[in-house]
Design a protein around this motif. Sequence first.
Motif, PDB file in Angstrom:
ATOM      1  N   UNK A  63      -6.876  13.678  -2.953  1.00 28.37           N
ATOM      2  CA  UNK A  63      -5.695  14.061  -3.722  1.00 28.37           C
ATOM      3  C   UNK A  63      -5.277  12.866  -4.571  1.00 28.37           C
ATOM      4  N   UNK A  64      -4.604  13.113  -5.701  1.00 27.54           N
ATOM      5  CA  UNK A  64      -4.253  12.017  -6.614  1.00 27.54           C
ATOM      6  C   UNK A  64      -3.471  10.868  -5.977  1.00 27.54           C
ATOM      7  N   UNK A  65      -2.513  11.163  -5.105  1.00 31.20           N
ATOM      8  CA  UNK A  65      -1.701  10.108  -4.480  1.00 31.20           C
ATOM      9  C   UNK A  65      -2.528   9.132  -3.666  1.00 31.20           C
ATOM     10  N   UNK A  66      -3.265   9.632  -2.656  1.00 36.18           N
ATOM     11  CA  UNK A  66      -4.095   8.724  -1.858  1.00 36.18           C
ATOM     12  C   UNK A  66      -5.191   8.043  -2.692  1.00 36.18           C
ATOM     13  N   UNK A  67      -5.736   8.765  -3.662  1.00 31.89           N
ATOM     14  CA  UNK A  67      -6.773   8.166  -4.511  1.00 31.89           C
ATOM     15  C   UNK A  67      -6.201   7.011  -5.323  1.00 31.89           C
ATOM     16  N   UNK A  68      -5.001   7.193  -5.855  1.00 33.59           N
ATOM     17  CA  UNK A  68      -4.370   6.129  -6.642  1.00 33.59           C
ATOM     18  C   UNK A  68      -4.071   4.918  -5.769  1.00 33.59           C
ATOM     19  N   UNK A  69      -3.604   5.152  -4.549  1.00 35.47           N
ATOM     20  CA  UNK A  69      -3.328   4.047  -3.623  1.00 35.47           C
ATOM     21  C   UNK A  69      -4.596   3.251  -3.333  1.00 35.47           C
ATOM     22  N   UNK A  70      -5.667   3.972  -3.051  1.00 35.24           N
ATOM     23  CA  UNK A  70      -6.931   3.295  -2.765  1.00 35.24           C
ATOM     24  C   UNK A  70      -7.450   2.555  -3.990  1.00 35.24           C
ATOM     25  N   UNK A  71      -7.311   3.155  -5.145  1.00 41.53           N
ATOM     26  CA  UNK A  71      -7.765   2.522  -6.381  1.00 41.53           C
ATOM     27  C   UNK A  71      -7.031   1.197  -6.592  1.00 41.53           C
ATOM     28  N   UNK A  72      -5.733   1.189  -6.345  1.00 42.75           N
ATOM     29  CA  UNK A  72      -4.939  -0.025  -6.519  1.00 42.75           C
ATOM     30  C   UNK A  72      -5.343  -1.119  -5.537  1.00 42.75           C
ATOM     31  N   UNK A  73      -5.878  -0.725  -4.392  1.00 42.87           N
ATOM     32  CA  UNK A  73      -6.255  -1.715  -3.382  1.00 42.87           C
ATOM     33  C   UNK A  73      -7.582  -2.405  -3.705  1.00 42.87           C
ATOM     34  N   UNK A  74      -8.326  -1.874  -4.665  1.00 47.38           N
ATOM     35  CA  UNK A  74      -9.626  -2.446  -5.015  1.00 47.38           C
ATOM     36  C   UNK A  74      -9.455  -3.673  -5.906  1.00 47.38           C
ATOM     37  N   UNK A  75     -10.351  -4.646  -5.772  1.00 47.85           N
ATOM     38  CA  UNK A  75     -10.338  -5.781  -6.709  1.00 47.85           C
ATOM     39  C   UNK A  75     -10.567  -5.257  -8.132  1.00 47.85           C
ATOM     40  N   UNK A  76     -10.014  -5.948  -9.121  1.00 45.28           N
ATOM     41  CA  UNK A  76     -10.033  -5.445 -10.500  1.00 45.28           C
ATOM     42  C   UNK A  76     -11.438  -5.170 -11.020  1.00 45.28           C
ATOM     43  N   UNK A  77     -12.397  -6.060 -10.768  1.00 48.25           N
ATOM     44  CA  UNK A  77     -13.752  -5.838 -11.278  1.00 48.25           C
ATOM     45  C   UNK A  77     -14.396  -4.601 -10.642  1.00 48.25           C
ATOM     46  N   UNK A  78     -14.141  -4.391  -9.354  1.00 45.93           N
ATOM     47  CA  UNK A  78     -14.669  -3.206  -8.676  1.00 45.93           C
ATOM     48  C   UNK A  78     -13.953  -1.961  -9.180  1.00 45.93           C
ATOM     49  N   UNK A  79     -12.656  -2.054  -9.415  1.00 46.72           N
ATOM     50  CA  UNK A  79     -11.866  -0.935  -9.919  1.00 46.72           C
ATOM     51  C   UNK A  79     -12.431  -0.426 -11.247  1.00 46.72           C
ATOM     52  N   UNK A  80     -12.767  -1.351 -12.138  1.00 49.72           N
ATOM     53  CA  UNK A  80     -13.328  -0.967 -13.439  1.00 49.72           C
ATOM     54  C   UNK A  80     -14.658  -0.229 -13.245  1.00 49.72           C
ATOM     55  N   UNK A  81     -15.493  -0.761 -12.375  1.00 51.91           N
ATOM     56  CA  UNK A  81     -16.796  -0.138 -12.104  1.00 51.91           C
ATOM     57  C   UNK A  81     -16.621   1.264 -11.513  1.00 51.91           C
ATOM     58  N   UNK A  82     -15.692   1.413 -10.585  1.00 50.28           N
ATOM     59  CA  UNK A  82     -15.456   2.701  -9.929  1.00 50.28           C
ATOM     60  C   UNK A  82     -14.917   3.728 -10.923  1.00 50.28           C
ATOM     61  N   UNK A  83     -13.957   3.322 -11.753  1.00 56.41           N
ATOM     62  CA  UNK A  83     -13.393   4.248 -12.743  1.00 56.41           C
ATOM     63  C   UNK A  83     -14.470   4.719 -13.715  1.00 56.41           C
ATOM     64  N   UNK A  84     -15.322   3.798 -14.136  1.00 53.50           N
ATOM     65  CA  UNK A  84     -16.421   4.159 -15.031  1.00 53.50           C
ATOM     66  C   UNK A  84     -17.351   5.169 -14.368  1.00 53.50           C
ATOM     67  N   UNK A  85     -17.658   4.939 -13.118  1.00 51.11           N
ATOM     68  CA  UNK A  85     -18.538   5.861 -12.399  1.00 51.11           C
ATOM     69  C   UNK A  85     -17.869   7.210 -12.153  1.00 51.11           C
TER      70      UNK A  85
END
Length: 116
Positions: A63-85
Amino acid sequence: YASKLLVKSLGPDLAKRVLDRVVKTFESSKAFTGLEKADPQQLSKFIQSEHPQTIALILAHLKPGPAAQLMQSLPEDLRVEVVTRMANLEEISPEVISRISSVIEQRLKSLGASTH
């Protein structure tokens, strides 16, 4: 009713394909619901050690809420890679999603994180 309406408007073949796709989407979206009940900090630590493609798959099915929380917990470089994927995710069979979900939930249970 929806099935009859689709058959009338799209014909039987196209209606079946649309319905099959809806069912697959529903099945795959409920595969990771157990992860939403896991301890957010534990889940955050856990997913950071996963491959970016696996993280993208998990986040795309939460769900968007838990996904956003987890996304914020990722290091920035990993976050960019995950969003792209996530943006480039192809359709994945419900069976594969179910297997991945089961493996991840089992790993979390072995770490002591509640998923129920």
